[in-house]
Design an enzyme around this catalytic site. Structure first.
Site, mmCIF file in Angstrom:
data_model
loop_
_atom_site.group_PDB
_atom_site.id
_atom_site.type_symbol
_atom_site.label_atom_id
_atom_site.label_comp_id
_atom_site.label_asym_id
_atom_site.label_seq_id
_atom_site.Cartn_x
_atom_site.Cartn_y
_atom_site.Cartn_z
ATOM 1 N N ALA A 12 -1.141 -40.934 0.511
ATOM 2 C CA ALA A 12 -2.111 -39.998 0.900
ATOM 3 C C ALA A 12 -1.443 -39.420 2.067
ATOM 4 O O ALA A 12 -0.522 -39.954 2.877
ATOM 5 C CB ALA A 12 -3.294 -40.681 1.585
ATOM 6 N N LEU A 16 1.177 -40.744 5.149
ATOM 7 C CA LEU A 16 2.431 -40.031 5.504
ATOM 8 C C LEU A 16 2.791 -39.858 6.822
ATOM 9 O O LEU A 16 3.724 -39.873 7.442
ATOM 10 C CB LEU A 16 2.641 -39.258 4.440
ATOM 11 C CG LEU A 16 3.680 -38.167 4.715
ATOM 12 C CD1 LEU A 16 5.147 -38.904 4.664
ATOM 13 C CD2 LEU A 16 3.987 -36.831 3.904
ATOM 14 N N TYR A 58 -0.414 -49.661 -8.315
ATOM 15 C CA TYR A 58 -0.856 -50.422 -7.198
ATOM 16 C C TYR A 58 -0.725 -51.986 -7.519
ATOM 17 O O TYR A 58 -0.627 -52.682 -6.725
ATOM 18 C CB TYR A 58 -2.363 -50.094 -7.044
ATOM 19 C CG TYR A 58 -2.547 -48.722 -6.752
ATOM 20 C CD1 TYR A 58 -1.498 -47.838 -5.929
ATOM 21 C CD2 TYR A 58 -3.971 -47.883 -7.142
ATOM 22 C CE1 TYR A 58 -1.985 -46.632 -5.764
ATOM 23 C CE2 TYR A 58 -4.197 -46.723 -6.733
ATOM 24 C CZ TYR A 58 -2.945 -45.867 -6.058
ATOM 25 O OH TYR A 58 -3.361 -44.680 -5.860
ATOM 26 N N LYS A 97 -11.364 -46.131 6.696
ATOM 27 C CA LYS A 97 -12.808 -46.206 6.836
ATOM 28 C C LYS A 97 -13.139 -44.968 6.009
ATOM 29 O O LYS A 97 -12.451 -44.040 5.706
ATOM 30 C CB LYS A 97 -13.139 -45.922 8.366
ATOM 31 C CG LYS A 97 -12.306 -44.924 8.984
ATOM 32 C CD LYS A 97 -13.027 -43.511 8.849
ATOM 33 C CE LYS A 97 -12.043 -42.386 9.329
ATOM 34 N NZ LYS A 97 -12.380 -41.028 8.573
ATOM 35 N N ASP A 177 -17.222 -39.562 7.024
ATOM 36 C CA ASP A 177 -15.674 -39.452 7.667
ATOM 37 C C ASP A 177 -15.554 -39.374 9.169
ATOM 38 O O ASP A 177 -14.459 -40.411 9.468
ATOM 39 C CB ASP A 177 -15.226 -38.168 7.001
ATOM 40 C CG ASP A 177 -13.807 -37.817 7.286
ATOM 41 O OD1 ASP A 177 -12.888 -38.774 7.106
ATOM 42 O OD2 ASP A 177 -13.344 -36.838 7.905
#
Length: 321
Positions: A12, A16, A58, A97, A177
């Site tokens: 993601a 990064l 994964y 989160k 978010d």
């Protein structure tokens, strides 16, 4: 003592630009592996960790015996599944989160944590920043007098339809978010819980909330928040008591939005400003996680705390329906 060996599930952008470098920079941590099937994204991580090992799935990373902990920055709706799978593989987990989309899902995570003896936590980094520890101490000291109101604002502009924040099926939306910061920080700094949501208003686009205004009653004070993914960037928390006001002018992402500062105005009609330059709370989060794993140090954001914030988010959504 050997450093905690970390792997990341998914390349993601946030991993990064923020968490990957933080793990790499943190004391007692070593960024060793990344799971991604995208060579271009893998190369971007290799630019600052040249010897990082790349796994194409994964599951293959989770099967590695030389990885102690994983950081999970996957889309929100995948967090519970991959957190549980990582625990089953014997890895400690720091997950972005919201770690769940419903408070009830925390019971599965807490049970898995207890059964495994591993550390699992939501990446609620702000509680590791000294500005919030200082703010909590100020509130507890009584210098503000009786608390009467806490106001929180967090906004930014993102109308990219391909961004997971704007995708309902991925668990997107502003409340999940960034509302989590407004609600969680208030619970953290005051050590109080909401009793009732007294007002909730939201605007939706493509099935996700892009603007919300929320009011709530805590035991000793009223709370209000404005949350938006369609407004000019702004963030602020104001804690207002009978004898003073404490303002955090960059409470949620210092060094990105602005410099972290506390402004304390008391009944002596003075304003004291405390600044926290060049502190990276992502690094501090990784280091705190490592200490908790290696020597059992108390972790500032256990799952039980995160569950309380998700319960407040659930209360808001219930009021909106």
């Amino acid at each position: 003592m050997k450093p905690l060996r970390w792997g990341i599930l998914g390349a993601a952008n946030f991993a990064l630009h923020h968490m990957g470098p933080a793990i790499h920079a943190a004391k007692g941590a070593s960024l060793c592996a990344l799971a991604t099937s995208n060579p271009t994204k893998a190369a971007a991580f290799g630019a600052f960790v040249p010897d990082i090992k790349i796994y194409e799935s994964y599951d293959s990373l989770l099967a590695a015996n030389d990885i102690d902990a994983v950081y999970i920055p996957l889309p929100n709706h995948l967090h519970v599944e991959w957190t549980l799978r990582a625990l089953e593989a014997g890895k400690h987990v720091l997950c972005e989160k919201p770690i769940t989309l419903m408070a009830s899902d925390f019971d599965r995570l807490i049970d898995a944590r207890e059964n495994s003896g591993l550390l699992v936590a939501e990446a609620f980094m702000i509680v590791h920043h000294p500005q919030w520890a200082r703010a909590r101490d100020i509130v507890a000291s009584g210098v503000l007098g009786r608390l009467r109101h806490v106001a929180a604002t967090f906004s930014f502009y993102n109308d990219d339809a391909t961004n997971i924040r704007n995708i309902a099926a991925a668990g997107g939306g502003g409340l999940r978010d960034i509302g989590i910061y407004a609600f969680g920080s208030t619970r953290f700094v005051t050590r109080q819980e909401p009793r009732v949501i007294t007002h909730a208003k939201a605007a939706y686009e493509n099935g996700v909330d892009v603007f919300a205004q929320v009011a709530a009653e805590f035991d000793d004070f009223d709370f209000s928040a404005t949350i938006s993914m369609r407004m000019f960037p702004r963030q602020e928390v104001v804690i207002h008591g009978e004898k003073g006001v404490l303002k955090l002018s960059c409470p949620f992402n210092p060094s990105v939005h602005a410099q972290a500062e506390l402004h304390l105005e008391t009944d002596t009609h003075t304003i004291t400003t405390q600044r926290f330059p060049s502190i990276n709370h992502y690094v501090m989060q990784v280091e705190a996680f490592g200490r908790s794993v290696t020597d059992g140090s108390p972790y500032a954001c256990p799952l039980e705390f995160s569950k309380g914030t998700q319960q407040m988010i659930d209360m808001v959504f219930a009021e909106l329906t």
